[in-house]
Scaffold this motif. Structure first.
Motif, short mmCIF file in Angstrom:
data_model
loop_
_atom_site.label_atom_id
_atom_site.label_comp_id
_atom_site.label_asym_id
_atom_site.label_seq_id
_atom_site.Cartn_x
_atom_site.Cartn_y
_atom_site.Cartn_z
N UNK A 44 95.03 82.62 54.17
CA UNK A 44 95.15 84.04 54.46
C UNK A 44 94.71 84.42 55.88
N UNK A 45 93.40 83.76 56.22
CA UNK A 45 92.99 83.97 57.47
C UNK A 45 94.02 83.32 58.66
N UNK A 46 94.41 82.12 58.38
CA UNK A 46 95.30 81.65 59.15
C UNK A 46 96.63 82.41 59.43
N UNK A 47 97.16 82.95 58.31
CA UNK A 47 98.33 83.64 58.43
C UNK A 47 98.07 84.87 59.36
N UNK A 48 96.94 85.52 58.75
CA UNK A 48 96.77 86.80 59.70
C UNK A 48 96.75 86.71 61.02
N UNK A 71 85.94 85.12 63.40
CA UNK A 71 85.41 83.93 64.17
C UNK A 71 86.52 83.17 64.72
N UNK A 72 87.60 83.06 63.85
CA UNK A 72 88.74 82.28 64.24
C UNK A 72 89.51 82.92 65.39
N UNK A 73 89.71 84.31 65.28
CA UNK A 73 90.50 85.13 66.37
C UNK A 73 89.54 84.85 67.83
N UNK A 74 88.19 85.07 67.72
CA UNK A 74 87.38 84.86 68.96
C UNK A 74 87.45 83.36 69.45
N UNK A 75 87.72 82.27 68.55
CA UNK A 75 88.02 81.06 68.99
C UNK A 75 89.20 80.81 69.66
#
Length: 177
Positions: A146-150, A116-120
Motif C-alpha cells: 500500500x505504501x509503494x502504491x501510494x 520515510x519512503x517519500x523523503x528518500x
C-alpha cells in the motif's frame, strides 16, 4: 558527496556510518545518546539487527556514506529511532536505486513508512544519476504494498514470494535536454 540527514515533516533520516552500525551490532546503544537521540527498548529491533551486516557491507564499499546507503529513521518530536530505511547501494547501470524501509511495530500505522519512503524518493530524484527508484516487498506484506502504491510505484513483476516495483523519475523541464 557526503551523506546528510534528510528532513521530512515528522522525521529526520540520519545516515548510518560504519562506527554507528558496528557499535549497534555489538549491542552498545550508547552511541545513540552521543548523537543526541533518546534510547528506546523498541529499537534496534530484530529486523534492524538482521540488517546491520548488509548496511556494513554497503558502507565498506565507499570511503564515506554518500546517501545511497541506509539511514536511522528518527521521530523528530521524541528524538527516538523508530526504524531504518535507505537504498541498497549506488544506482545500477540503468540509473535505478532500490529502496527499503522498516518501521518498528510500536510506530506502525501512523504513516511513517510512507513519509520515510517519500523523503528518500524525493532525495533520490534530486540526484542526476538516478532515473528510477525500485522496491521489493513480500507478497504477504499488504501494508508495504500500500505504501509503494501510494508513492506512485507500479508493479513490474511478482513471483510466489515477492512483488517488484518501479517508479520512474518524473520528466520535468529541467530534465529535458
Amino acid at each position: 558527496m557526503k551523506a546528510q540527514p534528510i528532513h521530512t515533516i515528522r522525521l529526520i533520516l540520519i545516515p548510518f556510518t560504519l562506527e554507528i552500525t558496528k557499535t549497534l551490532m555489538a549491542g552498545d546503544t550508547s552511541i545513540l545518546q552521543q548523537l543526541g537521540l533518546q534510547l528506546t527498548p523498541y529499537w534496534p529491533d530484530q529486523e534492524a539487527i538482521d540488517t546491520f551486516p548488509k548496511i556494513i557491507h554497503n558502507l565498506e564499499k565507499v570511503p564515506e556514506p554518500n546517501g545511497f546507503e541506509s539511514y536511522m529513521v528518527v521521530h523528530r518530536h521524541s528524538m527516538t529511532v523508530i526504524g531504518d530505511a535507505g537504498f541498497k547501494g549506488l544506482p545500477n547501470t540503468e540509473g535505478e536505486v532500490d529502496l527499503g524501509y522498516a518501521i518498528i511495530t510500536q510506530a506502525q500505522k501512523n504513516g511513517y513508512g510512507l513519509e520515510v519512503a517519500q523523503g528518500l524518493v524525493n532525495w533520490a530524484f534530486q540526484q542526476t544519476n538516478v532515473k528510477a527508484v525500485t522496491a521489493r516487498c513480500l507478497l504477504a506484506n499488504v501494508a508495504s504494498a500500500r505504501v509503494l502504491e501510494r508513492l506512485g510505484m507500479q508493479q513490474v513483476s511478482s513471483d510466489a514470494e515477492l512483488i517488484r516495483w518501479k517508479l520512474p523519475k518524473p520528466v520535468t523541464q529541467a530534465t529535458i535536454k
